[in-house]
Scaffold this motif. Structure first.
Motif, PDB file in Angstrom:
ATOM      1  N   PRO A   1      21.090  37.925 -19.298  1.00  0.00           N
ATOM      2  CA  PRO A   1      20.671  38.099 -20.699  1.00  0.00           C
ATOM      3  C   PRO A   1      21.840  38.363 -21.635  1.00  0.00           C
ATOM      4  O   PRO A   1      22.807  39.045 -21.281  1.00  0.00           O
TER       5      PRO A   1
ATOM      6  N   GLU B   1      18.001  34.273 -22.457  1.00  0.00           N
ATOM      7  CA  GLU B   1      17.206  35.487 -22.639  1.00  0.00           C
ATOM      8  C   GLU B   1      18.032  36.470 -23.459  1.00  0.00           C
ATOM      9  O   GLU B   1      19.229  36.634 -23.211  1.00  0.00           O
TER      10      GLU B   1
ATOM     11  N   ILE C   1      13.591  33.740 -24.260  1.00  0.00           N
ATOM     12  CA  ILE C   1      12.897  35.012 -24.098  1.00  0.00           C
ATOM     13  C   ILE C   1      13.675  36.008 -24.957  1.00  0.00           C
ATOM     14  O   ILE C   1      14.884  36.177 -24.764  1.00  0.00           O
TER      15      ILE C   1
END
Length: 192
Positions: free
Chosen positions: A72, A101, A131
């Motif tokens: 992420p 993400e 995301i």
């Protein structure tokens, strides 16, 4: 508890180390304190451009087609100031077939009267996936006024998931408005 933003700003001023997870070269990060970029670390295929504004930062994040970011991206924004505005103007351009993400942490540990404004344009090309998990960390005073505006375009076959939570303290006010356009065989999910 000390926020990631506080740790990053301390490291920027030589007053401590970066959080351990940011010392990894394969972890992308952008940290903004007020109108100053405190830390920026892109990864291959991810372009991060920033421009200081009087009251915040303009940012462009572009992910090349087909790039899948394994870990992420940490987007840490906020201000350590007690008062004043912070405006984030963001453009997120996610290439076809790519995936990213975000862990977005908005921190306002000292806020007494802070106006945090987010203006975002997000475009997901066909088959892209995003995301976006946003958490807000406030003190107990309720001195943060959050206004978030986003326009999201999700093209055919793309997937967009977004969530927002105030996980610590309380906001003085929250005003969130999203305009999401979803093409055929695409998906958008928003939670707050």
């Amino acid at each position: 508890m000390v926020s990631h933003l506080e740790q990053i700003v301390a490291a920027q001023h030589g007053e401590g180390p970066l959080p351990a997870f940011l010392r990894q070269p394969d972890v992308a990060c952008l940290a903004v304190n007020g109108n100053e970029v405190a830390f920026k670390q892109p990864v291959p295929g991810l372009e991060i451009e920033t421009e200081a504004l009087d009251d915040g930062v303009r940012l462009l994040l572009r992910l090349a087609p087909g790039v899948r970011v394994a870990k992420p991206l940490h987007l840490c924004v906020g201000t350590l100031a007690q008062t004043g505005p912070q405006r984030i103007v963001g453009t997120f351009d996610i290439g076809a077939g790519s995936h990213i993400e975000f862990i977005a942490c908005c921190s306002f540990p000292n806020a007494e009267d802070v106006h945090h404004t987010m203006e975002a344009e997000t475009h997901l090309a066909p088959g892209a996936s995003v995301i976006y998990r946003e958490t807000h960390h406030h003190n107990g005073i309720g001195g943060v006024h959050v206004s978030s505006r986003a326009r999201v375009i999700v093209e055919e076959g793309a997937r967009y998931f977004s969530g927002l939570a105030v996980t610590e303290g309380r906001a003085g006010s929250l005003d969130i408005r999203y305009d999401v356009q979803v093409a055929a065989h695409a998906l958008a999910e928003l939670n707050a």
